[in-house]
Design an enzyme around this catalytic site. Sequence first.
Site, PDB file in Angstrom:
ATOM      1  N   CYS A 106       0.848  -1.194   0.000  1.00 41.58           N
ATOM      2  CA  CYS A 106       0.000   0.000   0.000  1.00 41.58           C
ATOM      3  C   CYS A 106       0.884   1.244   0.000  1.00 41.58           C
ATOM      4  O   CYS A 106       1.839   1.334   0.786  1.00 41.58           O
ATOM      5  CB  CYS A 106      -0.903   0.000   1.225  1.00 41.58           C
ATOM      6  SG  CYS A 106      -1.852   1.531   1.425  1.00 41.58           S
ATOM      7  N   HIS A 134       2.112  -8.405  13.601  1.00 38.27           N
ATOM      8  CA  HIS A 134       1.285  -8.082  12.441  1.00 38.27           C
ATOM      9  C   HIS A 134       2.177  -7.939  11.213  1.00 38.27           C
ATOM     10  O   HIS A 134       3.295  -7.427  11.285  1.00 38.27           O
ATOM     11  CB  HIS A 134       0.506  -6.792  12.684  1.00 38.27           C
ATOM     12  CG  HIS A 134      -0.497  -6.484  11.615  1.00 38.27           C
ATOM     13  ND1 HIS A 134      -0.171  -5.789  10.469  1.00 38.27           N
ATOM     14  CD2 HIS A 134      -1.813  -6.792  11.514  1.00 38.27           C
ATOM     15  CE1 HIS A 134      -1.251  -5.680   9.709  1.00 38.27           C
ATOM     16  NE2 HIS A 134      -2.254  -6.274  10.320  1.00 38.27           N
ATOM     17  N   GLU A 136       2.216  -5.992   8.675  1.00 39.80           N
ATOM     18  CA  GLU A 136       2.689  -4.640   8.361  1.00 39.80           C
ATOM     19  C   GLU A 136       3.821  -4.223   9.297  1.00 39.80           C
ATOM     20  O   GLU A 136       4.804  -3.607   8.865  1.00 39.80           O
ATOM     21  CB  GLU A 136       1.534  -3.641   8.464  1.00 39.80           C
ATOM     22  CG  GLU A 136       1.958  -2.220   8.132  1.00 39.80           C
ATOM     23  CD  GLU A 136       0.859  -1.204   8.340  1.00 39.80           C
ATOM     24  OE1 GLU A 136       1.182  -0.045   8.696  1.00 39.80           O
ATOM     25  OE2 GLU A 136      -0.334  -1.556   8.160  1.00 39.80           O
ATOM     26  N   THR A 175      -0.479   1.606  10.141  1.00 44.61           N
ATOM     27  CA  THR A 175      -1.523   2.419   9.506  1.00 44.61           C
ATOM     28  C   THR A 175      -2.934   2.039   9.926  1.00 44.61           C
ATOM     29  O   THR A 175      -3.877   2.768   9.617  1.00 44.61           O
ATOM     30  CB  THR A 175      -1.428   2.315   7.975  1.00 44.61           C
ATOM     31  OG1 THR A 175      -1.664   0.961   7.575  1.00 44.61           O
ATOM     32  CG2 THR A 175      -0.077   2.779   7.480  1.00 44.61           C
ATOM     33  N   SER A 278     -10.414  -4.260   4.306  1.00 51.27           N
ATOM     34  CA  SER A 278     -10.029  -5.329   3.385  1.00 51.27           C
ATOM     35  C   SER A 278     -11.211  -6.227   3.012  1.00 51.27           C
ATOM     36  O   SER A 278     -11.020  -7.283   2.415  1.00 51.27           O
ATOM     37  CB  SER A 278      -8.902  -6.176   3.996  1.00 51.27           C
ATOM     38  OG  SER A 278      -9.226  -6.598   5.305  1.00 51.27           O
TER      39      SER A 278
END
Length: 328
Positions: A106, A134, A136, A175, A278
């Site tokens: 992203c 996680h 990310e 994020t 998502s």
Amino acid sequence: MNIPSAPRRPLTVLLAAPRGSCAGVERAIAIVEEALRRYGPPVYVRHEIVHNRYVVDRLKRQGAVFVDELDAVPDGRPVVFSAHGVAETVRQEAGRRRLPVVDATCPLVAKVHRAVDRHVRAGRPVVLIGHDGHAEVVGTLGQAPPGAVHLVESPADVDRLTLPADRTIAYATQTTLAVEETAAVVTRLQQRFPLLTGPARDDICYATSNRQAAVKAIAPRVDLLLVVGAPNSSNSNRLVEVARTTGAGDARLIERAHDLPWDRLETIASLGLTAGASAPELLVQEVLDALRLRFTLDVRTVRLAEETQSFRLPRFPPLFAAPDQAAE
């Protein structure tokens, strides 16, 4: 003789807007679909392209193969990096093997990666606010050498940091965090480190913020709030937490219509409905269709923002010959 069926009980549904798939998720899915069109199957994807089982299963049927690590990708076949981003060591390994890489990270996550790299190169210790493990967070931590970025999840974690208070400390955030939760951690960082520097705005993406704001608007008005999303979706879980702390009588996460809590639904008069960033909109409509079979719905959309953001697709590299083919 025909016996009339019992009338369906009325149910008011407050439908949050914005909801569901964000621009980064839509871009990531489009990247896999375009890679399949250009290269033909199989196209390999490192980790789930986004955290949604319906999306992953649909792409599998089209020829995408999801793998945990690059050693499962055959030489010469294209690999897509997921929307959550990857550590620098993963990029280096793909380069060493000359794997054709299509990067679906992203753009808002990539922005955090660039900021972390910039701070580390400037010699600043970096504090990352995020959830340990996680995908990310793993990718963001992997933008710097071990020990250069310090992960915290709460104000208590900030208190345990041993960084010098008289140095410039930088921070970044995952994020998909809850806005208020993150603000509390940043406040504690500012108290401990007067020279703290960070983004002009926090790194929580617009879609996460918008969906949380919409939930806050409807939570006090409903007996139950349902979030359509995957159990491993950070932003979906944060929506459940936000609903519970801002007035919803109850809040739950469901993946699809087959997860609807019918016993609980029979006891309520008002339902809030949203979806994580998502989750595709068709899953929300699937839930509404299932509800209509049992209730007379009064669906009211509560819209707090219009989202017009879109992101371009990345470059699609040419396929390289695998080493054994190149030698022929």
